[in-house]
Design a protein around this motif. Structure first.
Motif, PDB file in Angstrom:
ATOM      1  N   ALA A  73      35.367  38.391  40.951  1.00  0.00           N
ATOM      2  CA  ALA A  73      36.079  39.993  41.684  1.00  0.00           C
ATOM      3  C   ALA A  73      35.084  40.307  43.108  1.00  0.00           C
ATOM      4  CB  ALA A  73      34.958  41.045  40.692  1.00  0.00           C
ATOM      5  N   THR A  74      33.904  39.410  43.639  1.00  0.00           N
ATOM      6  CA  THR A  74      33.702  39.693  44.836  1.00  0.00           C
ATOM      7  C   THR A  74      34.957  39.336  46.448  1.00  0.00           C
ATOM      8  OG1 THR A  74      31.020  39.473  44.380  1.00  0.00           O
ATOM      9  CG2 THR A  74      32.229  39.391  46.649  1.00  0.00           C
ATOM     10  N   TYR A  75      35.568  38.136  45.475  1.00  0.00           N
ATOM     11  CA  TYR A  75      36.641  38.290  46.443  1.00  0.00           C
ATOM     12  C   TYR A  75      38.033  38.748  46.761  1.00  0.00           C
ATOM     13  CZ  TYR A  75      35.444  33.737  48.467  1.00  0.00           C
ATOM     14  OH  TYR A  75      35.233  32.346  49.712  1.00  0.00           O
ATOM     15  N   PHE A 126      35.713  51.886  40.021  1.00  0.00           N
ATOM     16  CA  PHE A 126      36.722  52.092  41.492  1.00  0.00           C
ATOM     17  C   PHE A 126      37.723  51.841  41.559  1.00  0.00           C
ATOM     18  CE2 PHE A 126      38.004  49.615  45.989  1.00  0.00           C
ATOM     19  CZ  PHE A 126      37.519  50.776  46.561  1.00  0.00           C
ATOM     20  N   GLY A 127      38.059  50.630  40.908  1.00  0.00           N
ATOM     21  CA  GLY A 127      39.855  50.031  40.749  1.00  0.00           C
ATOM     22  C   GLY A 127      40.593  51.479  40.441  1.00  0.00           C
ATOM     23  N   LEU A 128      39.658  52.235  39.118  1.00  0.00           N
ATOM     24  CA  LEU A 128      40.479  53.271  38.803  1.00  0.00           C
ATOM     25  C   LEU A 128      40.573  54.407  38.604  1.00  0.00           C
ATOM     26  CD1 LEU A 128      39.280  52.088  35.053  1.00  0.00           C
ATOM     27  CD2 LEU A 128      41.620  51.017  36.133  1.00  0.00           C
ATOM     28  N   TYR A 168      44.443  46.201  39.083  1.00  0.00           N
ATOM     29  CA  TYR A 168      44.168  44.609  39.186  1.00  0.00           C
ATOM     30  C   TYR A 168      42.916  43.652  39.682  1.00  0.00           C
ATOM     31  CZ  TYR A 168      44.497  40.063  41.283  1.00  0.00           C
ATOM     32  OH  TYR A 168      44.076  39.135  42.784  1.00  0.00           O
ATOM     33  N   LEU A 169      42.830  44.790  40.342  1.00  0.00           N
ATOM     34  CA  LEU A 169      41.102  44.839  40.765  1.00  0.00           C
ATOM     35  C   LEU A 169      40.484  44.911  39.629  1.00  0.00           C
ATOM     36  CD1 LEU A 169      38.548  44.461  43.096  1.00  0.00           C
ATOM     37  CD2 LEU A 169      38.833  46.644  43.561  1.00  0.00           C
ATOM     38  N   SER A 170      40.188  45.951  39.109  1.00  0.00           N
ATOM     39  CA  SER A 170      39.393  46.354  37.730  1.00  0.00           C
ATOM     40  C   SER A 170      39.414  45.194  36.785  1.00  0.00           C
ATOM     41  CB  SER A 170      39.470  47.469  36.964  1.00  0.00           C
ATOM     42  OG  SER A 170      39.871  48.787  37.735  1.00  0.00           O
ATOM     43  N   ALA A 171      40.884  44.267  36.423  1.00  0.00           N
ATOM     44  CA  ALA A 171      40.964  43.823  35.187  1.00  0.00           C
ATOM     45  C   ALA A 171      40.314  42.220  36.243  1.00  0.00           C
ATOM     46  CB  ALA A 171      41.984  43.322  35.102  1.00  0.00           C
ATOM     47  N   MET A 172      40.216  41.904  37.492  1.00  0.00           N
ATOM     48  CA  MET A 172      39.103  40.720  37.688  1.00  0.00           C
ATOM     49  C   MET A 172      37.641  40.988  37.440  1.00  0.00           C
ATOM     50  SD  MET A 172      41.650  38.640  38.494  1.00  0.00           S
ATOM     51  CE  MET A 172      42.450  39.667  37.100  1.00  0.00           C
ATOM     52  N   ALA A 173      37.196  42.790  38.015  1.00  0.00           N
ATOM     53  CA  ALA A 173      35.951  42.563  37.925  1.00  0.00           C
ATOM     54  C   ALA A 173      35.296  42.603  36.226  1.00  0.00           C
ATOM     55  CB  ALA A 173      35.641  43.864  38.351  1.00  0.00           C
TER      56      ALA A 173
END
Length: 485
Positions: free
Chosen positions: A267-269, A342-344, A428-433
């Motif tokens: 998630a950091t990356y 945050f991604g949402l 996408y960011l939320s899913a990776m998190a």
């Protein structure tokens, strides 16, 4: 002449001064991220037209990002190579070699011919230099993190571990600040598209940041040449526990830590590359483009990003004491959950206008600092000293492929699929998190793990993996036991 300070009072084990440790761990990663940012900026601003002029704008941008991603593929290879050197020969010499390799590759990008001059050869040379950069960077971060954490006083490993992480915001400010200065000195002519660089900038101005990296590398090499080996590694070497094949050991005996470390970093990356590379493309793309963006000029949006990166720097440092007090795992669980949220909320935030865009950048970079800071301690703490350089480097850099190499492509595709809206990029960011959150929940707290060899290390060393020192030590022990009996 008095003997140098030592860890145990012995004149045989000199200790690095605190200031030297912090500067040496900080300067390499500052150069690393400086190199990343100047390439990422050039990849958005000028590389599509300079190295891929025959493609349409979207294809050219994706091609430029593909070269950008090539470095990520090379990073795990560099992690294995430099990890082997670092675990066998020591941290200091390995860090000097990795920094020198990276500096040469970056400088050479600044003197490359363009496609208009030598055709496809220019593109091939750009790919080659990016591969060399990625190869060198594969050994840079883990070595810098080990210099910080293996020399840290008790109870302050996470705080010390934030200093190599602080190189990310500093590299951003230096790299993008230099691009801003060059852009101001070489402004677009009247009537030109303000989202596009001037002709002088495109012709030669973009080369200056790459050439300037030589100055930073020279300073970094001078600082690192004055380091002495960490006490932790020195003890491992003296105890004969240096591994002959660190890669084989870490894959065989510590594969679970490799997997967990890779996904803990994921998630950091993703957040990092979305907030730096994707946001620059999205922010400066015209509102009336085929795939619309926010329509800010390059200068305006980069200034907004630099403001956000100040929060990145502050909260990177803030995260260290929190991780030392509450634990790395606990701190990161809460931060990763915040990244999911945050991604949402990307679209509602951006929909508030300029104030919302600034808030989006500030929140994103704040979370970036909070999640990135503890990684400097957590990843090294997953592995014993004899394979720590290799293990932490592989986890960090394999995650770069999963979270960084593909992120620009996925983000652009989702941006297009959303007809210019970034809501799918946020999802996408939320899913990776969520994947990172799962890895954190499956992992264990490392706050109280000892970095000294023997703590958490396999009790036995197979003959195939033993170094001559280990074999000699074993033979000496056996001889002593025989004499005693």
């Amino acid at each position: 002449m008095p003997a140098p300070a030592t860890a145990t009072g012995s004149a045989q084990t000199p200790v690095n001064p605190r200031s030297r440790v912090l500067i040496a761990s900080l300067i390499g990663t500052t150069i690393e991220f400086y190199d990343f940012y100047i390439y990422a900026t050039a990849a958005v601003l000028v590389f599509p037209s300079l190295f891929f002029p025959n493609a349409d704008p979207t294809t050219a941008l994706l091609s430029s990002f593909a070269v950008f991603g090539a470095a990520m593929v090379a990073r795990p290879i560099g992690a294995v190579f430099f990890g082997h050197l670092g675990d066998r020969l020591g941290r200091k010499r390995t860090l000097v070699v990795s920094l020198l390799t990276m500096g040469i590759a970056t400088f050479l990008i600044g003197v490359l011919p363009t496609y208009a001059q030598v055709g496809w050869v220019a593109t091939a040379l750009l790919v080659l230099m990016r591969l060399a950069q990625g190869f060198a960077l594969g050994g840079e971060w883990s070595g810098a993190a080990l210099v910080a954490t293996e020399n840290a006083p008790k109870g302050k490993r996470a705080l010390y571990g934030t200093f190599p992480q602080l190189g990310a915001p500093l590299g951003f400010i230096i790299g993008n600040g230099l691009f801003l200065v060059i852009g101001a000195l070489l402004p677009s002519t009247a009537g030109a598209d303000p989202t596009q660089p001037s002709q002088a900038f495109t012709d030669w101005g973009w080369r200056i940041p790459f050439l300037f990296s030589a100055v930073m590398v020279a300073i970094g090499l001078w600082v690192r040449s004055r380091l002495v080996e960490s006490t932790v590694f020195a003890k491992t070497r003296e105890a004969g526990k240096v591994r002959k094949l660190p890669l084989a050991t870490v894959v065989h005996s510590h594969w679970k830590q490799l997997v967990l470390g890779t996904f803990i970093m994921l998630a950091t990356y993703v957040l990092f590359y979305l907030m730096t590379t994707f946001s620059l493309s999205y922010g400066r793309t015209a509102k009336d483009a085929a795939v619309p963006g926010l329509g800010y000029s390059y200068t305006t949006f980069v200034l907004m990003m630099i403001f956000g990166v100040l929060f990145f720097a502050v909260f990177t440092l803030v995260s260290g004491p929190l991780a030392d007090k509450y634990g790395r795992r606990t701190t990161l669980i809460w931060i990763t959950a915040a990244i999911v949220v945050f991604g949402l909320v990307w679209v509602p935030l951006i929909g508030l206008g300029t104030l919302g865009v600034v808030l989006w950048l500030v929140l994103g970079f704040t979370l970036m600092g909070m999640t990135f800071g503890p990684m400097g301690a957590l990843l090294p703490e997953l592995f014993p000293t004899s394979v720590r350089y290799t293990g932490s480097g592989i986890s960090y850099n394999v995650s770069s492929i999963l979270g960084a190499a593909v992120a620009p492509f996925i983000a652009v595709a989702l941006w297009e699929a959303g007809d210019g809206s970034p809501w799918l990029v946020g999802v996408y960011l939320s899913a990776m998190a969520v994947l990172t959150l799962t890895a954190l929940l499956l992992g264990k707290e490392t706050k109280d793990v000892s970095l000294d060899e023997g703590e958490g290390e396999d009790a036995t060393t197979s003959p195939a993996d033993a170094t001559p020192t280990t074999v000699a030590s074993t033979a000496s022990t056996a001889s002593t036991a025989s004499t005693a009996s």
